[in-house]
Design a protein around this motif. Sequence first.
Motif, short mmCIF file in Angstrom:
data_model
loop_
_atom_site.label_atom_id
_atom_site.label_comp_id
_atom_site.label_asym_id
_atom_site.label_seq_id
_atom_site.Cartn_x
_atom_site.Cartn_y
_atom_site.Cartn_z
N ARG A 59 -29.12 39.69 -4.41
CA ARG A 59 -27.94 38.92 -3.91
C ARG A 59 -28.20 37.62 -3.76
NH1 ARG A 59 -25.95 38.03 1.53
NH2 ARG A 59 -27.66 39.25 2.27
N VAL A 60 -27.76 36.74 -4.28
CA VAL A 60 -27.90 35.34 -4.13
C VAL A 60 -27.48 34.87 -2.66
CG1 VAL A 60 -27.63 32.89 -4.87
CG2 VAL A 60 -27.61 34.87 -6.43
N VAL A 61 -28.45 34.58 -1.77
CA VAL A 61 -28.15 34.27 -0.49
C VAL A 61 -27.84 32.70 -0.44
CG1 VAL A 61 -28.97 34.08 1.92
CG2 VAL A 61 -29.59 36.00 0.54
N LEU A 62 -28.60 31.91 -1.11
CA LEU A 62 -28.65 30.42 -1.32
C LEU A 62 -28.98 29.91 -2.38
CD1 LEU A 62 -28.28 27.88 0.93
CD2 LEU A 62 -30.86 28.07 1.18
N ASP A 63 -28.21 28.90 -2.82
CA ASP A 63 -28.69 27.90 -4.18
C ASP A 63 -28.65 26.70 -3.57
OD1 ASP A 63 -28.67 26.93 -6.55
OD2 ASP A 63 -27.45 28.48 -7.57
N GLU A 64 -29.82 26.14 -3.61
CA GLU A 64 -29.95 24.69 -2.97
C GLU A 64 -30.65 23.85 -3.81
OE1 GLU A 64 -29.44 22.20 0.53
OE2 GLU A 64 -28.68 24.24 0.05
N THR A 65 -30.08 22.66 -4.15
CA THR A 65 -30.65 21.23 -4.58
C THR A 65 -31.96 20.67 -3.81
OG1 THR A 65 -28.71 20.95 -5.97
CG2 THR A 65 -30.44 19.31 -5.78
N VAL A 66 -32.98 20.80 -4.47
CA VAL A 66 -34.17 19.92 -3.48
C VAL A 66 -34.04 18.50 -4.18
CG1 VAL A 66 -36.54 20.03 -3.39
CG2 VAL A 66 -35.27 22.44 -3.65
N ASP A 67 -33.81 17.83 -3.16
CA ASP A 67 -33.54 16.16 -3.47
C ASP A 67 -35.01 15.55 -3.09
OD1 ASP A 67 -33.14 16.52 -0.70
OD2 ASP A 67 -31.41 15.43 -0.55
N LEU A 68 -36.11 16.04 -2.83
CA LEU A 68 -37.23 15.41 -2.48
C LEU A 68 -37.82 14.52 -3.79
CD1 LEU A 68 -38.86 18.50 -0.52
CD2 LEU A 68 -37.83 16.20 0.43
N PRO A 69 -38.30 13.49 -3.69
CA PRO A 69 -38.71 12.55 -4.82
C PRO A 69 -40.05 13.19 -5.18
CG PRO A 69 -39.20 11.60 -2.50
CD PRO A 69 -38.36 12.86 -2.30
N ARG A 70 -40.35 12.90 -6.68
CA ARG A 70 -41.41 13.40 -7.14
C ARG A 70 -42.08 12.06 -7.52
NH1 ARG A 70 -41.00 18.71 -8.97
NH2 ARG A 70 -39.29 19.52 -9.04
N HIS A 112 -37.05 23.49 4.55
CA HIS A 112 -37.70 24.58 4.97
C HIS A 112 -37.06 25.69 5.82
CE1 HIS A 112 -41.44 27.12 5.98
NE2 HIS A 112 -42.20 26.59 5.11
N ARG A 113 -36.49 25.23 7.06
CA ARG A 113 -35.85 25.99 7.91
C ARG A 113 -34.70 26.56 7.51
NH1 ARG A 113 -34.69 22.10 11.02
NH2 ARG A 113 -36.93 22.03 12.21
N LYS A 114 -34.00 25.71 6.39
CA LYS A 114 -33.07 26.64 5.70
C LYS A 114 -33.23 27.86 5.00
CE LYS A 114 -28.50 24.82 3.46
NZ LYS A 114 -28.04 23.68 3.05
N MET A 115 -34.40 27.32 4.10
CA MET A 115 -34.83 28.68 3.30
C MET A 115 -35.30 29.80 4.31
SD MET A 115 -34.56 27.32 0.43
CE MET A 115 -34.01 25.80 -0.12
N THR A 116 -36.09 29.44 5.31
CA THR A 116 -36.39 30.60 6.18
C THR A 116 -35.32 31.35 6.87
OG1 THR A 116 -38.13 29.39 6.88
CG2 THR A 116 -37.78 31.02 8.44
N ASP A 117 -34.06 30.84 7.17
CA ASP A 117 -33.05 31.39 7.50
C ASP A 117 -32.19 32.25 6.59
OD1 ASP A 117 -33.13 30.18 10.21
OD2 ASP A 117 -31.60 28.64 9.71
N ALA A 118 -32.40 31.52 5.24
CA ALA A 118 -31.90 32.29 4.09
C ALA A 118 -32.55 33.82 3.71
CB ALA A 118 -31.67 31.53 3.03
N LEU A 119 -33.82 33.49 4.00
CA LEU A 119 -34.63 34.92 3.73
C LEU A 119 -34.25 35.86 4.83
CD1 LEU A 119 -38.31 33.35 2.69
CD2 LEU A 119 -36.76 34.65 1.29
N ARG A 120 -34.19 35.32 6.15
CA ARG A 120 -33.99 36.61 7.11
C ARG A 120 -32.34 36.95 6.81
NH1 ARG A 120 -35.63 32.19 11.11
NH2 ARG A 120 -37.90 32.59 11.69
N GLU A 121 -31.64 36.38 6.51
CA GLU A 121 -30.09 36.91 6.20
C GLU A 121 -30.28 37.83 5.16
OE1 GLU A 121 -25.78 35.35 4.24
OE2 GLU A 121 -27.26 33.91 5.21
N GLY A 122 -30.99 37.65 3.92
CA GLY A 122 -31.28 38.30 2.63
C GLY A 122 -31.79 39.53 3.08
N ALA A 123 -32.75 39.76 3.91
CA ALA A 123 -33.42 41.03 4.48
C ALA A 123 -32.63 41.96 5.22
CB ALA A 123 -34.54 40.64 5.30
N ARG A 124 -31.22 41.38 5.74
CA ARG A 124 -30.29 42.34 6.51
C ARG A 124 -29.70 43.42 5.34
NH1 ARG A 124 -27.88 37.27 9.79
NH2 ARG A 124 -29.56 36.86 11.03
#
Length: 254
Positions: free
Chosen positions: A214-225, A242-254
């Motif tokens: 299940r796709v919990v989050l699909d996020e663009t990473v706008d950090l410069p290279r 990082h915080r957003k990804m952590t929350d998404a992983l927690r949600e995905g585990a439910r």
Amino acid sequence: MTSVLKTRKLHKQFVKDDQGIVALRDFDLDVEQGGFVSVLGRSGCGKSTMLNLLAGLTTPTSGEVLYRDEPVTKPRIEVGYLTQSDTLMPWRTVRRNIEMPMELRGVPSSARRERADELIERVGLGGFDRHYPRELSGGMRRRVSLARMLACDPETLLMDEPFGALDAQLRHDLQKELLRLWQGSGQTVVFVTHDIEEALLLGDRVVVLGRLGRVVLDETVDLPRPRDPDESRVDPRFVSLHRKMTDALREGAR
């Protein structure tokens, strides 16, 4: 942008002990040409199953995988695949391992040797061309595997936690090496990982998967290279993502 890879209502079920085990359910994904997509998820969420389906190594129970709008029913020469495990041929030297995919496609020996020598230098293995896998460190074997995947210039690279078994410093070195090889190449990368920091440092997009794909989050990473790990860790945007990804992983585990 043009989508290179697409999945539509992708479903994969395995049978074990006369019971059906669902690995993916109704999985949809579009991967744009030239992008670097990190697919992030916990163990057992279907990441490797998804990658095997994209590579044409397995067939879906239902739904479809499309490559440039053509159904994927078997491996394609345009797609390279780097697995988690070491698949180098122990009886072949570094050069001969890198030459193998070109040999299978009938590339003349002189051209194979020239291309292999070029890649050996690009991945930092100059002087090790006659060594066998048993004579190399784990990181060096990963470099050989990376070079072998690149040998036939695939336009799309599928990578299944390729650096997961390495120590932190070596993983960091190979991450930088991968980005150096990718940037400016025009190649498309789908990189599977369970590590949030790796997903953010490498990808220009992160897709977080929960159970059954299940796709919990699909996020663009706008950090410069280029992205230096030490500098990125203290960047407020990195911390927020990082915080957003952590929350998404927690949600995905439910």
